[in-house]
Design a protein around this motif. Structure first.
Motif, mmCIF file in Angstrom:
data_model
loop_
_atom_site.group_PDB
_atom_site.id
_atom_site.type_symbol
_atom_site.label_atom_id
_atom_site.label_comp_id
_atom_site.label_asym_id
_atom_site.label_seq_id
_atom_site.Cartn_x
_atom_site.Cartn_y
_atom_site.Cartn_z
ATOM 1 N N SER A 1 -12.075 1.688 -12.760
ATOM 2 C CA SER A 1 -13.039 2.907 -13.225
ATOM 3 C C SER A 1 -12.892 3.449 -14.267
ATOM 4 O O SER A 1 -13.883 3.761 -15.363
ATOM 5 C CB SER A 1 -12.969 3.974 -12.356
ATOM 6 O OG SER A 1 -13.185 3.583 -10.957
ATOM 7 N N ASN B 1 0.857 -1.256 0.072
ATOM 8 C CA ASN B 1 0.061 0.057 -0.014
ATOM 9 C C ASN B 1 0.791 1.238 0.233
ATOM 10 O O ASN B 1 2.217 1.344 0.234
ATOM 11 C CB ASN B 1 -0.832 0.208 1.190
ATOM 12 C CG ASN B 1 -2.105 -0.861 0.960
ATOM 13 O OD1 ASN B 1 -2.718 -1.062 -0.038
ATOM 14 N ND2 ASN B 1 -2.700 -1.446 2.213
ATOM 15 N N VAL C 1 -3.224 3.365 -4.368
ATOM 16 C CA VAL C 1 -4.516 4.089 -3.319
ATOM 17 C C VAL C 1 -4.288 2.912 -2.114
ATOM 18 O O VAL C 1 -3.702 1.793 -2.435
ATOM 19 C CB VAL C 1 -5.637 3.788 -3.900
ATOM 20 C CG1 VAL C 1 -5.892 4.806 -5.229
ATOM 21 C CG2 VAL C 1 -5.965 2.417 -4.662
ATOM 22 N N ASP C 2 -4.903 3.041 -1.182
ATOM 23 C CA ASP C 2 -5.116 1.896 -0.102
ATOM 24 C C ASP C 2 -5.850 1.116 -0.755
ATOM 25 O O ASP C 2 -7.149 1.299 -0.898
ATOM 26 C CB ASP C 2 -5.476 2.749 1.323
ATOM 27 C CG ASP C 2 -4.341 3.330 2.020
ATOM 28 O OD1 ASP C 2 -4.560 4.566 2.463
ATOM 29 O OD2 ASP C 2 -3.215 2.774 1.878
ATOM 30 N N ASN D 1 -2.146 8.299 -6.008
ATOM 31 C CA ASN D 1 -1.078 8.895 -5.065
ATOM 32 C C ASN D 1 0.117 8.791 -5.792
ATOM 33 O O ASN D 1 0.690 7.685 -5.923
ATOM 34 C CB ASN D 1 -1.079 8.166 -3.847
ATOM 35 C CG ASN D 1 -0.237 8.779 -2.884
ATOM 36 O OD1 ASN D 1 0.846 9.372 -3.236
ATOM 37 N ND2 ASN D 1 -0.402 8.714 -1.498
ATOM 38 N N GLN E 1 -10.600 5.686 -6.713
ATOM 39 C CA GLN E 1 -9.887 6.518 -5.614
ATOM 40 C C GLN E 1 -8.941 7.599 -6.498
ATOM 41 O O GLN E 1 -8.621 7.108 -7.640
ATOM 42 C CB GLN E 1 -9.121 5.802 -4.458
ATOM 43 C CG GLN E 1 -9.961 4.939 -3.738
ATOM 44 C CD GLN E 1 -9.156 4.158 -2.631
ATOM 45 O OE1 GLN E 1 -8.570 4.595 -1.589
ATOM 46 N NE2 GLN E 1 -9.279 3.086 -2.909
ATOM 47 N N ALA E 2 -8.417 8.436 -5.709
ATOM 48 C CA ALA E 2 -7.376 9.338 -6.627
ATOM 49 C C ALA E 2 -5.988 8.813 -6.503
ATOM 50 O O ALA E 2 -5.698 8.328 -5.620
ATOM 51 C CB ALA E 2 -7.423 10.716 -5.948
ATOM 52 N N GLY F 1 -4.874 1.433 -9.037
ATOM 53 C CA GLY F 1 -5.404 2.350 -8.044
ATOM 54 C C GLY F 1 -5.334 3.883 -8.851
ATOM 55 O O GLY F 1 -4.294 4.391 -8.867
ATOM 56 N N GLY F 2 -6.362 4.339 -9.394
ATOM 57 C CA GLY F 2 -6.519 5.724 -10.095
ATOM 58 C C GLY F 2 -5.496 5.810 -11.292
ATOM 59 O O GLY F 2 -5.248 6.839 -11.570
#
Ligand code: DX5
Length: 223
Positions: free
Chosen positions: A196, A118, A141-142, A151, A148-149, A174-175
């Motif tokens: 997404s 993570n 992202v976690d 990182n 989620q945005a 993630g994102g």
């Protein structure tokens, strides 16, 4: 040998009620694998359903199935996901006390394996195992939810890992979308988990094509 650059549609974001209708078009447009993200929560009876869905999905495609276990005690589910048809199984280094026995169990079942970390987890947690794994999945992202945005701390980790292990497959999750995939590719990622930005779009094929072009445009080998 590290993987060639590949976008992996994340089935966590897929409409499970229309798994075939929603996911197979990705295959026709060149998806070269899928990622099945299993996670557990207080009110989430994960494994009977998850394994059944994974077995169902296995019947829908012969593409590689990457299973990311975002769960506590992943070691007790290795056999279940091997039976469900996983080709690659990754688990969180934060979730286990001992990494090696699980890695060995996964490899004994002829699956590829890797470690996930993570955003808040240091690379020091995975570097002792880099010679024993096929992939490091760097979370931006976690883990747990789509949408989620991104990182950017993930980019530093990707760059460091790429310098340390030029031939290790690096995955990012993630994102990841049209705006972020180029930076991830430049930082050294090979596998791109996308939820997404594909399953939230009106045309999966167009979304995949646009991101693939952006990924290729930022390919360090092409510059
Ligand atoms: C994040 C999951 C991902 C997620 C990605 O917790 O591991 O698979 O579905 O979704 P997006 O691309 O929307 O961040």
């Amino acid at each position: 040998m590290k993987s060639s650059p590949t976008i992996l549609p994340s089935l966590l974001q897929c409409d499970f009620g229309n798994l075939e209708k929603r996911s197979v078009p990705s295959k026709r447009r060149g998806a070269r694998g899928f990622i099945w993200t299993s996670w557990t929560g207080d009110s989430y009876p994960i494994f009977p359903m998850e394994c059944r869905l994974s077995m169902l999905f296995r019947k829908l495609t012969d593409l590689p199935l990457d299973v990311h276990l975002m769960i506590e005690d992943p070691g007790q589910y290795v056999q279940a996901f091997s039976d469900a048809g996983a080709d690659l199984l990754t688990f969180h280094v934060e979730a286990v006390d001992e990494v090696v026995p699980i890695l060995e169990n996964v490899q004994a079942l002829n699956m590829g394996t890797g470690l996930v970390l993570n955003p808040g987890t240091s690379l020091d947690q995975v570097t002792p195992y880099l010679d024993r794994i096929n992939v490091v999945l760097v979370m931006s992202v976690d883990a747990g939810f789509g949408g989620q945005a991104f990182n950017p701390v993930a980019l530093d980790k990707l760059r460091t890992l790429r310098r340390m292990k030029p031939d290790l497959t690096l995955e990012v999750d993630g994102g990841v979308n049209f705006e972020t995939i180029g930076r991830c590719r430049e930082a050294g990622a090979d596998l791109f988990v996308v939820g997404s930005a594909i399953f939230g779009s009106s045309d999966y094929a167009v979304a995949l094509d646009r991101m693939r072009s952006e990924m290729q445009r930022h390919d360090p080998q092409m510059s």
